[in-house]
Design a protein around this motif. Structure first.
Motif, mmCIF file in Angstrom:
data_model
loop_
_atom_site.group_PDB
_atom_site.id
_atom_site.type_symbol
_atom_site.label_atom_id
_atom_site.label_comp_id
_atom_site.label_asym_id
_atom_site.label_seq_id
_atom_site.Cartn_x
_atom_site.Cartn_y
_atom_site.Cartn_z
ATOM 1 N N LYS A 4 0.822 -1.203 0.000
ATOM 2 C CA LYS A 4 0.000 0.000 0.000
ATOM 3 C C LYS A 4 0.862 1.263 0.000
ATOM 4 C CE LYS A 4 -4.144 -1.690 2.193
ATOM 5 N NZ LYS A 4 -5.060 -1.537 3.307
ATOM 6 N N SER A 5 1.939 1.277 0.755
ATOM 7 C CA SER A 5 2.780 2.469 0.787
ATOM 8 C C SER A 5 3.516 2.663 -0.539
ATOM 9 C CB SER A 5 3.773 2.437 1.948
ATOM 10 O OG SER A 5 4.355 1.206 2.131
ATOM 11 N N THR A 6 3.847 1.604 -1.261
ATOM 12 C CA THR A 6 4.483 1.730 -2.570
ATOM 13 C C THR A 6 3.505 2.345 -3.563
ATOM 14 O OG1 THR A 6 5.791 -0.254 -2.104
ATOM 15 C CG2 THR A 6 5.693 0.478 -4.379
ATOM 16 N N ILE A 7 2.246 1.918 -3.548
ATOM 17 C CA ILE A 7 1.222 2.470 -4.433
ATOM 18 C C ILE A 7 0.976 3.937 -4.081
ATOM 19 C CG2 ILE A 7 -1.222 2.362 -5.057
ATOM 20 C CD1 ILE A 7 -1.036 -0.664 -4.785
ATOM 21 N N PHE A 8 0.908 4.213 -2.771
ATOM 22 C CA PHE A 8 0.690 5.591 -2.342
ATOM 23 C C PHE A 8 1.838 6.499 -2.790
ATOM 24 C CE2 PHE A 8 1.144 8.966 0.889
ATOM 25 C CZ PHE A 8 -0.065 9.619 0.690
ATOM 26 N N ALA A 9 3.054 6.070 -2.665
ATOM 27 C CA ALA A 9 4.226 6.856 -3.075
ATOM 28 C C ALA A 9 4.220 7.075 -4.592
ATOM 29 C CB ALA A 9 5.511 6.157 -2.632
ATOM 30 N N GLY A 10 3.808 6.045 -5.351
ATOM 31 C CA GLY A 10 3.734 6.164 -6.817
ATOM 32 C C GLY A 10 2.674 7.182 -7.236
ATOM 33 N N VAL A 11 1.513 7.175 -6.556
ATOM 34 C CA VAL A 11 0.449 8.117 -6.870
ATOM 35 C C VAL A 11 0.902 9.546 -6.539
ATOM 36 C CG1 VAL A 11 -1.884 8.857 -6.203
ATOM 37 C CG2 VAL A 11 -1.421 6.445 -6.646
ATOM 38 N N VAL A 12 1.529 9.743 -5.385
ATOM 39 C CA VAL A 12 2.005 11.068 -4.987
ATOM 40 C C VAL A 12 3.051 11.559 -5.981
ATOM 41 C CG1 VAL A 12 3.283 12.341 -3.194
ATOM 42 C CG2 VAL A 12 1.449 10.780 -2.539
ATOM 43 N N LEU A 13 3.979 10.697 -6.375
ATOM 44 C CA LEU A 13 5.011 11.064 -7.338
ATOM 45 C C LEU A 13 4.388 11.424 -8.692
ATOM 46 C CD1 LEU A 13 8.051 11.362 -7.764
ATOM 47 C CD2 LEU A 13 8.101 8.984 -8.490
ATOM 48 N N SER A 14 3.391 10.669 -9.135
ATOM 49 C CA SER A 14 2.692 10.960 -10.393
ATOM 50 C C SER A 14 1.977 12.309 -10.311
ATOM 51 C CB SER A 14 1.669 9.862 -10.715
ATOM 52 O OG SER A 14 2.316 8.635 -10.893
ATOM 53 N N ILE A 15 1.336 12.600 -9.191
ATOM 54 C CA ILE A 15 0.647 13.881 -9.021
ATOM 55 C C ILE A 15 1.663 15.034 -9.063
ATOM 56 C CG2 ILE A 15 -0.650 15.290 -7.358
ATOM 57 C CD1 ILE A 15 -2.152 12.732 -6.570
ATOM 58 N N ILE A 16 2.815 14.847 -8.432
ATOM 59 C CA ILE A 16 3.845 15.890 -8.438
ATOM 60 C C ILE A 16 4.350 16.125 -9.871
ATOM 61 C CG2 ILE A 16 6.212 16.413 -7.697
ATOM 62 C CD1 ILE A 16 5.531 15.061 -5.018
ATOM 63 N N ILE A 17 4.612 15.071 -10.628
ATOM 64 C CA ILE A 17 5.106 15.201 -12.010
ATOM 65 C C ILE A 17 4.052 15.885 -12.886
ATOM 66 C CG2 ILE A 17 5.783 13.916 -14.072
ATOM 67 C CD1 ILE A 17 7.163 11.910 -12.183
ATOM 68 N N ILE A 18 2.809 15.468 -12.781
ATOM 69 C CA ILE A 18 1.730 16.098 -13.562
ATOM 70 C C ILE A 18 1.597 17.572 -13.164
ATOM 71 C CG2 ILE A 18 -0.770 16.126 -13.932
ATOM 72 C CD1 ILE A 18 -0.675 13.039 -13.760
ATOM 73 N N MET A 20 3.952 19.548 -12.078
ATOM 74 C CA MET A 20 5.078 20.290 -12.648
ATOM 75 C C MET A 20 4.807 20.633 -14.118
ATOM 76 S SD MET A 20 8.297 18.321 -10.793
ATOM 77 C CE MET A 20 9.339 18.595 -12.175
ATOM 78 N N PHE A 21 4.280 19.691 -14.885
ATOM 79 C CA PHE A 21 3.963 19.953 -16.288
ATOM 80 C C PHE A 21 2.862 21.009 -16.425
ATOM 81 C CE2 PHE A 21 6.086 15.842 -17.223
ATOM 82 C CZ PHE A 21 6.924 16.282 -18.238
ATOM 83 N N VAL A 22 1.831 20.912 -15.551
ATOM 84 C CA VAL A 22 0.758 21.906 -15.594
ATOM 85 C C VAL A 22 1.302 23.291 -15.231
ATOM 86 C CG1 VAL A 22 -1.391 22.626 -14.453
ATOM 87 C CG2 VAL A 22 -1.094 20.259 -15.186
ATOM 88 N N PHE A 23 2.142 23.357 -14.204
ATOM 89 C CA PHE A 23 2.742 24.630 -13.798
ATOM 90 C C PHE A 23 3.593 25.224 -14.934
ATOM 91 C CE2 PHE A 23 6.198 27.062 -11.814
ATOM 92 C CZ PHE A 23 5.451 28.000 -11.114
ATOM 93 N N ALA A 24 4.410 24.403 -15.590
ATOM 94 C CA ALA A 24 5.248 24.873 -16.697
ATOM 95 C C ALA A 24 4.382 25.382 -17.846
ATOM 96 C CB ALA A 24 6.172 23.751 -17.166
ATOM 97 N N TYR A 25 3.290 24.677 -18.151
ATOM 98 C CA TYR A 25 2.393 25.105 -19.234
ATOM 99 C C TYR A 25 1.739 26.447 -18.901
ATOM 100 C CZ TYR A 25 -1.522 25.195 -22.465
ATOM 101 O OH TYR A 25 -2.421 25.573 -23.421
ATOM 102 N N ILE A 26 1.288 26.613 -17.678
ATOM 103 C CA ILE A 26 0.636 27.869 -17.261
ATOM 104 C C ILE A 26 1.633 29.029 -17.328
ATOM 105 C CG2 ILE A 26 -0.367 29.078 -15.275
ATOM 106 C CD1 ILE A 26 -1.721 26.395 -14.520
ATOM 107 N N LYS A 27 2.852 28.824 -16.846
ATOM 108 C CA LYS A 27 3.868 29.876 -16.897
ATOM 109 C C LYS A 27 4.217 30.233 -18.344
ATOM 110 C CE LYS A 27 4.601 31.119 -12.771
ATOM 111 N NZ LYS A 27 4.268 32.484 -12.386
#
Length: 159
Positions: A4-18, A20-27
């Motif tokens: 469960k903690s591996t899945i949770f860490a993967g989801v958090v990492l995916s949200i952070i990466i997405i 970053m891309f959204v932030f770069a696009y907005i800027k």
């Protein structure tokens, strides 16, 4: 629990990466909207727009027309050139194409008269027209006085 903690860490990492891309696009969109196209004033587009009339002294000697005059240029770096074409018609039509050569961008804006002396062969009744930088301008021809020649003519045109 480890699974469960591996899945949770993967989801958090995916949200952070997405994120970053959204932030770069907005800027990127903000920067593009802040950059405005350079505003070019009408003066920069055509600094010669005020030249609508050319005054010239007109001499006719032995089938040769000679026009002597001056045009006030916006800078002292402007060099006046001209080309004459005589169209065969009755009466003939002579077209004088005035052009300006200015290869500098940082020239001080000081109104400077540029003299010209244009000669062409045509009949005495030939019509004369002028163009300046590709557009038609009024040509005010002042007849030469008795005994005046193009070489001895001093330019004091008022008009």
């Amino acid at each position: 629990m480890n699974h469960k903690s591996t899945i949770f860490a993967g989801v958090v990492l995916s949200i952070i990466i997405i994120g970053m891309f959204v932030f770069a696009y907005i800027k990127k969109q903000e920067i593009a909207s802040d950059v405005q196209s350079p505003v070019v004033s009408v003066e920069e587009q055509d600094p010669y727009r005020n030249i609508t009339r050319i005054d010239a002294k007109h001499f006719y000697i032995d089938t040769t027309h000679t026009l002597v005059g001056e045009i006030v240029m916006p800078t002292q770096c402007d060099l006046l050139n001209w080309d004459t074409k005589v169209q065969e018609s009755m009466p003939e039509t002579a077209i004088i194409d005035f052009d300006v050569v200015n290869s500098t961008k940082g020239c001080a804006e000081v109104a400077t008269p540029q003299r010209f002396k244009v000669s062409f062969d045509a009949s005495v009744g030939a019509r004369v027209k002028a163009r300046f930088m590709g557009r038609d301008v009024e040509l005010n021809l002042i007849p030469a006085g008795e005994g005046e020649t193009p070489d001895s003519f001093e330019l004091f045109i008022k008009g």
